[in-house]
Design a protein around this motif. Structure first.
Motif, PDB file in Angstrom:
ATOM      1  N   PHE A 161      -4.039  -4.649 -56.873  1.00 26.41           N
ATOM      2  CA  PHE A 161      -3.197  -5.451 -55.997  1.00 26.41           C
ATOM      3  C   PHE A 161      -2.889  -6.745 -56.747  1.00 26.41           C
ATOM      4  O   PHE A 161      -3.790  -7.352 -57.332  1.00 26.41           O
ATOM      5  N   ALA A 162      -1.639  -7.176 -56.714  1.00 24.61           N
ATOM      6  CA  ALA A 162      -1.238  -8.341 -57.500  1.00 24.61           C
ATOM      7  C   ALA A 162      -0.528  -9.373 -56.642  1.00 24.61           C
ATOM      8  O   ALA A 162       0.176  -9.048 -55.683  1.00 24.61           O
ATOM      9  N   GLU A 163      -0.696 -10.617 -57.040  1.00 24.94           N
ATOM     10  CA  GLU A 163       0.033 -11.725 -56.442  1.00 24.94           C
ATOM     11  C   GLU A 163       1.420 -11.804 -57.053  1.00 24.94           C
ATOM     12  O   GLU A 163       1.595 -11.565 -58.254  1.00 24.94           O
ATOM     13  N   GLU A 164       2.414 -12.120 -56.239  1.00 25.27           N
ATOM     14  CA  GLU A 164       3.756 -12.351 -56.776  1.00 25.27           C
ATOM     15  C   GLU A 164       3.693 -13.388 -57.886  1.00 25.27           C
ATOM     16  O   GLU A 164       3.005 -14.407 -57.763  1.00 25.27           O
ATOM     17  N   GLY A 165       4.395 -13.109 -58.963  1.00 18.87           N
ATOM     18  CA  GLY A 165       4.384 -14.017 -60.092  1.00 18.87           C
ATOM     19  C   GLY A 165       3.406 -13.635 -61.180  1.00 18.87           C
ATOM     20  O   GLY A 165       3.415 -14.238 -62.260  1.00 18.87           O
ATOM     21  N   ALA A 166       2.543 -12.664 -60.919  1.00 21.50           N
ATOM     22  CA  ALA A 166       1.618 -12.200 -61.964  1.00 21.50           C
ATOM     23  C   ALA A 166       2.410 -11.563 -63.098  1.00 21.50           C
ATOM     24  O   ALA A 166       3.527 -11.058 -62.907  1.00 21.50           O
ATOM     25  N   ARG A 167       1.827 -11.580 -64.272  1.00 18.08           N
ATOM     26  CA  ARG A 167       2.477 -11.006 -65.455  1.00 18.08           C
ATOM     27  C   ARG A 167       1.501 -10.083 -66.166  1.00 18.08           C
ATOM     28  O   ARG A 167       0.313 -10.404 -66.313  1.00 18.08           O
ATOM     29  N   PHE A 168       2.022  -8.950 -66.601  1.00 18.32           N
ATOM     30  CA  PHE A 168       1.202  -7.925 -67.216  1.00 18.32           C
ATOM     31  C   PHE A 168       1.702  -7.638 -68.629  1.00 18.32           C
ATOM     32  O   PHE A 168       2.905  -7.574 -68.873  1.00 18.32           O
ATOM     33  N   THR A 172       6.751   0.908 -61.712  1.00 18.10           N
ATOM     34  CA  THR A 172       6.233   1.853 -62.694  1.00 18.10           C
ATOM     35  C   THR A 172       4.844   2.392 -62.335  1.00 18.10           C
ATOM     36  O   THR A 172       4.330   3.269 -63.035  1.00 18.10           O
ATOM     37  N   GLY A 173       4.252   1.885 -61.266  1.00 16.14           N
ATOM     38  CA  GLY A 173       2.950   2.388 -60.847  1.00 16.14           C
ATOM     39  C   GLY A 173       1.765   1.653 -61.449  1.00 16.14           C
ATOM     40  O   GLY A 173       0.621   2.077 -61.259  1.00 16.14           O
ATOM     41  N   LEU A 174       2.010   0.555 -62.144  1.00 16.53           N
ATOM     42  CA  LEU A 174       0.906  -0.206 -62.710  1.00 16.53           C
ATOM     43  C   LEU A 174       0.112  -0.917 -61.618  1.00 16.53           C
ATOM     44  O   LEU A 174      -1.099  -1.128 -61.759  1.00 16.53           O
ATOM     45  N   VAL A 175       0.794  -1.301 -60.533  1.00 12.95           N
ATOM     46  CA  VAL A 175       0.107  -1.875 -59.381  1.00 12.95           C
ATOM     47  C   VAL A 175       0.520  -1.117 -58.125  1.00 12.95           C
ATOM     48  O   VAL A 175       1.592  -0.501 -58.071  1.00 12.95           O
ATOM     49  N   GLU A 176      -0.342  -1.171 -57.118  1.00 13.30           N
ATOM     50  CA  GLU A 176      -0.072  -0.480 -55.852  1.00 13.30           C
ATOM     51  C   GLU A 176       0.578  -1.392 -54.822  1.00 13.30           C
ATOM     52  O   GLU A 176       1.383  -0.937 -54.007  1.00 13.30           O
ATOM     53  N   GLU A 177       0.230  -2.674 -54.842  1.00 14.69           N
ATOM     54  CA  GLU A 177       0.795  -3.612 -53.876  1.00 14.69           C
ATOM     55  C   GLU A 177       1.021  -4.956 -54.550  1.00 14.69           C
ATOM     56  O   GLU A 177       0.248  -5.359 -55.428  1.00 14.69           O
ATOM     57  N   VAL A 178       2.082  -5.649 -54.105  1.00 11.42           N
ATOM     58  CA  VAL A 178       2.371  -7.011 -54.543  1.00 11.42           C
ATOM     59  C   VAL A 178       2.424  -7.891 -53.300  1.00 11.42           C
ATOM     60  O   VAL A 178       3.144  -7.578 -52.346  1.00 11.42           O
ATOM     61  N   LEU A 179       1.668  -8.968 -53.322  1.00 10.99           N
ATOM     62  CA  LEU A 179       1.540  -9.839 -52.151  1.00 10.99           C
ATOM     63  C   LEU A 179       1.948 -11.268 -52.483  1.00 10.99           C
ATOM     64  O   LEU A 179       1.758 -11.722 -53.611  1.00 10.99           O
ATOM     65  N   PRO A 180       2.518 -11.989 -51.502  1.00  9.04           N
ATOM     66  CA  PRO A 180       2.696 -13.431 -51.698  1.00  9.04           C
ATOM     67  C   PRO A 180       1.355 -14.073 -52.007  1.00  9.04           C
ATOM     68  O   PRO A 180       0.297 -13.597 -51.569  1.00  9.04           O
ATOM     69  N   GLY A 181       1.399 -15.166 -52.766  1.00  3.24           N
ATOM     70  CA  GLY A 181       0.175 -15.780 -53.245  1.00  3.24           C
ATOM     71  C   GLY A 181      -0.821 -16.129 -52.167  1.00  3.24           C
ATOM     72  O   GLY A 181      -2.037 -16.040 -52.372  1.00  3.24           O
TER      73      GLY A 181
END
Length: 257
Positions: free
Chosen positions: A117-124, A170-179
């Motif tokens: 699960f990632a926060e909006e604005g994260a970079r991979f 692309t399936g690298l994360v399942e969910e993106v959430l506001p910070g």
């Protein structure tokens, strides 16, 4: 502040925090080496049903501490692979909660978790091409299984960073959430995981990870367990189930007997 891995257990959820603020939570050799025994301890704790991996502050992990590569790059990679494999082998559900940069060794660790699960604005980014490093075969296969060969090649060939939108597509994360929602969502979702059958989760994890030699093992565990009876009874009685099967305390994925 000394680079370290912090951990705590609350309400059956173990949280491991990567802390190295001077270098955006980059992993030192000592931190890589410390992760497998820490995971063994948490796997053996019957109170732990879920594990969350995250970074201290606003960054998940900026990769390996490059200064550790000056001495023996091969040894540094060996430690990173051992840590990655230990995380992938953790016998209970694992979730990476990602803020900020998740790069190099950080992406390697996140990919070894079951979910991200990632926060909006994260970079991979997967950046060995910037250093002339051969990315480990195990990590490459795991990345391909998540995002497919084309996206894996894009990341590995270029070393470029991608945003959460592309990571989600692309399936690298399942969910993106506001910070301001990531922590609450992780807490909510891990509560759900804690309430579910460890028998179902353990078998599903192994099968999803490609194990083809464990059907008999899990069939026997199902026959021995009361989880199915309890689940059906609870459903009919319209109450939450009280599942009792637990992962053997000495088990790592694939080694339980």
């Amino acid at each position: 502040m000394e680079p370290q891995l912090l951990h705590s257990v609350t309400d059956s959820v173990a949280t491991v925090v990567i802390r190295h603020p001077a270098k955006r939570n980059a992993m030192t050799a000592a931190m890589w080496a410390a992760l497998p025994p820490l995971l063994d301890t948490l796997a053996a704790d019957p109170d732990v049903r879920v594990l969350v991996l995250t970074g201290d502050g606003s960054t998940f992990c900026a990769g390996a501490d490059i200064s550790t590569l000056r001495g023996s790059p091969a040894e540094a990679q060996r430690l990173a692979v051992a840590a990655e494999e230990a995380l992938a082998a953790f016998p209970k559900p694992t979730l990476a909660a990602v803020r900020g940069h998740c790069v190099g060794g950080g992406a390697q660790l996140a990919a070894a978790c079951d979910l991200r699960f990632a926060e909006e604005g994260a970079r991979f980014g997967v950046t060995p091409a910037k250093l002339g490093i051969v990315y480990p075969a195990s990590a490459t296969r795991r990345l391909v299984s998540l995002v497919g060969p084309a996206t894996a090649k894009y990341l590995l060939f270029s070393g470029e960073l991608i945003d959460t939108g592309r990571a989600l597509r692309t399936g690298l994360v399942e969910e993106v959430l506001p910070g301001d929602e990531l922590d609450a969502r992780v807490a909510e979702f891990t509560r759900t995981l804690v309430s579910r059958s460890q028998l179902t989760q353990g078998a599903a994890k192994e099968f999803a990870d490609g194990r083809t030699d464990r059907e008999a093992y899990w069939s026997e565990r199902a026959r021995e367990s009361d989880d199915t009876t309890e689940g059906v009874t609870a459903f009919l009685e319209r109450r939450p189930p009280r599942f009792t099967w637990t992962v053997p305390t000495s088990a790592r994925t694939g080694s339980a007997t």
